[in-house]
Write an enzyme that holds these catalytic residues in place. Structure first.
Site, mmCIF file in Angstrom:
data_model
loop_
_atom_site.group_PDB
_atom_site.id
_atom_site.type_symbol
_atom_site.label_atom_id
_atom_site.label_comp_id
_atom_site.label_asym_id
_atom_site.label_seq_id
_atom_site.Cartn_x
_atom_site.Cartn_y
_atom_site.Cartn_z
ATOM 1 N N ILE A 67 4.296 -23.702 4.352
ATOM 2 C CA ILE A 67 4.442 -24.275 5.700
ATOM 3 C C ILE A 67 3.670 -23.394 6.687
ATOM 4 O O ILE A 67 3.903 -22.197 6.771
ATOM 5 C CB ILE A 67 5.922 -24.342 6.138
ATOM 6 N N HIS A 68 2.749 -24.013 7.417
ATOM 7 C CA HIS A 68 1.957 -23.330 8.438
ATOM 8 C C HIS A 68 1.490 -24.383 9.437
ATOM 9 O O HIS A 68 1.876 -25.550 9.331
ATOM 10 C CB HIS A 68 0.778 -22.574 7.805
ATOM 11 N N GLY A 69 0.665 -24.006 10.384
ATOM 12 C CA GLY A 69 0.274 -24.907 11.472
ATOM 13 C C GLY A 69 -0.277 -26.246 11.037
ATOM 14 O O GLY A 69 0.118 -27.287 11.561
#
Length: 166
Positions: free
Chosen positions: A12-14
């Protein structure tokens, strides 16, 4: 149902939290990885990166499979994230319904030795073991798209692998 099953080292990241979640209209994000599910610090950091509009969970692969196979998840749009092709293959072999397979940001630790990783796309590096796993994925479920963000044109991983590995 799994709207998209994505391999991404960063989980999970931008790009996932903002772009893919919106593009897919998902209600849930599931990170499926046995090691990450046991690491409380990493779990906390990943959950902080998840958008507040979506429920997120970090669980072992077998539990992720059980969740998406549960009747209550049948009509949900779920994004499942893994950080390696082995976990993707485990999920695919469980006969879950997956609408889309996606890959970006994998294998950047180049390593060395007898089986060095080769760049197949700007953010994807594979060694021969990875290629063998992807061949099994292609046999089980078809092609995987290399597409870092929704606005970028998707490319066939099968074709990219074929250019580098014969």
């Amino acid at each position: 149902m799994i709207s998209m099953l994505r391999i991404d080292d960063r989980l999970i990241h931008g790009q996932v939290a903002v772009m893919w979640t919106k593009e897919l209209g998902v209600e849930r994000i599931i990170v499926a990885n046995d090691e990450v599910a046991q690491n409380e610090i990493q779990k906390s950091a990943l959950l902080l990166a998840a958008p507040t509009s979506v429920k997120a969970a970090i669980v072992p692969v077998d539990k992720a499979i059980a969740i998406v196979n549960d009747q209550r998840a049948k009509d949900m749009k779920i994004l499942v994230l893994v950080n390696n092709p082995t976990d993707m293959l485990r999920i695919l072999k469980s006969d879950v319904k997956v609408e889309r397979l996606n890959l970006s940001n994998y294998g950047r630790q180049l390593g060395g030795g007898e089986n060095p990783k080769q760049e197949v796309a700007s953010s994807v590096y594979l060694d021969q073991a990875d290629v063998e796993n992807f061949k099994r994925i292609f046999e089980a479920a078809g092609d995987v798209s290399y597409q870092p963000v929704p606005g970028q044109t998707a490319e066939s991983l099968k074709a990219l692998v074929g250019k580098k590995f014969q």
